[in-house]
Design an enzyme around this catalytic site. Structure first.
Site, short mmCIF file in Angstrom:
data_model
loop_
_atom_site.label_atom_id
_atom_site.label_comp_id
_atom_site.label_asym_id
_atom_site.label_seq_id
_atom_site.Cartn_x
_atom_site.Cartn_y
_atom_site.Cartn_z
CG ASP A 154 -1.83 1.28 1.32
OD1 ASP A 154 -1.98 1.87 0.23
OD2 ASP A 154 -2.25 1.61 2.50
CB ILE A 155 3.60 2.09 -2.35
CG1 ILE A 155 4.15 0.62 -1.79
CG2 ILE A 155 4.79 3.17 -2.46
CD1 ILE A 155 4.84 0.69 -0.59
CD GLU A 156 -2.36 5.29 0.92
OE1 GLU A 156 -2.75 6.40 1.08
OE2 GLU A 156 -3.06 4.36 0.91
CG LEU A 157 4.27 7.89 2.45
CD1 LEU A 157 5.74 7.75 2.84
CD2 LEU A 157 3.49 8.23 3.74
#
Ligand code: NAG
Ligand code: NAG
Length: 302
Positions: A154-157
């Protein structure tokens, strides 16, 4: 003898029947994120509801760049004092129910980024040994000795780099009877800014697209067009075993994108279920699902 010519051989018939039964019986499952609220029940309780087929333990939110990776499970337990190791019993209880349990890396709050191929290599080995079936030095495993089924991204940054390498490395640990699942939660604008390259490896088993907090591709007050178009885009472009509709489990679970359950079951699920790679619905999160009863309201239609 000759009269039988032209008839379908019995083995073909049974094959056909098998195929028809299988496709008509093919139903989706519900995936849920667990771990970011201490008041959402234990992992074992979550699995005992019988409503979830996949659990993402959220989150390992510090990794990469030579940092010592850190798990954050909010009020559930404290990794620093090793109190999360007891979760192993719950993980095994879930797996006995045939529920796949993944560790989710990333999330909306944290400090993570991969700095090089070597960094990806080191991190993949860390995940294998500390959360998957690697078991080297089991005394240091943050969730104890149970082997998780896989890793959820869940790569969000941070940077988009080297996640494709990470995915390839994780998949390279696949052994006979010890499959490593790789799943992911991209945002619905296509292609995903941070995970697009990794998704293009075509190595993901399950992709739960976040159709929320993203007005151009989500449900907005009566309008289902953006959501349906975006679903078609994702299911026709991304090569993964199954694609899921990721949704907030309650109005307050996200900034926007909540779909009332009646509308989801009446107007959206019947349409998206026709996609051959449809996998079901992902919900954020177990805590919010407890507040709203969302999974109970939709389960029969998933
Ligand atoms: C990877 O691990 C090796 C061996 O522990 C270490 O020497 C190296 O500095 C690590 N690389 C990175 C980028 O952290
Ligand atoms: C990945 O592949 C799709 C086509 O399936 C393409 O549209 C996209 O631009 C590619 N690259 C990234 C970064 O997503």
């Amino acid at each position: 003898m000759g009269s039988k010519r032209g008839l379908v051989p019995p083995f073909l018939l049974s094959l056909l029947l098998h195929f028809i039964l299988r496709t008509s019986a093919a139903k989706g499952g519900i995936a849920v994120y667990w771990g970011q609220n201490g008041n959402e029940g234990t992992l074992a309780e979550t699995c005992a509801t019988g409503r979830f087929s996949y659990i993402n333990i959220a989150f390992l939110n510090k990794f990469g760049g030579g940092q010592t990776p850190e798990l954050n499970l909010a009020g559930h337990c404290n990794p620093a004092t090793n109190s999360c190791r007891i979760i192993s019993d719950d993980i095994r209880a879930c797996q006995k129910r045939n529920i796949k349990v993944m560790l989710s890396i990333g999330g909306g709050i944290g400090k993570y980024s991969l700095s090089s191929k070597e960094d990806a290599q080191n991190f993949s080995l860390y995940l294998w040994n500390n959360f998957l079936a690697g078991h080297s030095g089991s005394a240091t495993r943050p969730l104890g000795d149970a082997a998780l089924d896989g890793i959820d991204l869940d790569i969000e940054l941070g940077s988009s780099l080297y996640y494709d390498d990470l995915v390839k490395l994780l998949k390279s640990y696949n052994k006979i009877g010890l499959k490593v699942y790789v799943t992911g939660a991209p945002q619905c604008p296509f292609p995903d800014r941070l995970m697009g390259v990794a998704l293009n490896t075509s190595l993901f088993d399950y992709v739960w697209v976040q159709f929320y907090n993203n007005p151009p591709c989500q449900y907005t007050s009566g309008n289902t067009d953006n959501l349906r178009n975006s679903w078609i885009r994702w299911t026709s472009s991304v090569n993964a075993r199954r694609i899921f509709l990721g949704l907030p489990a309650a109005p307050r679970a996200a900034g926007s994108g909540y779909i009332p359950p009646e509308l989801l079951t009446a107007e959206i699920l019947p349409v998206i279920r026709r996609s051959k790679n449809y996998g079901g619905v992902m919900l954020w999160s177990k805590y919010w699902d407890d507040q709203s009863g969302y999974s109970s309201a939709i389960i029969k239609s998933v």
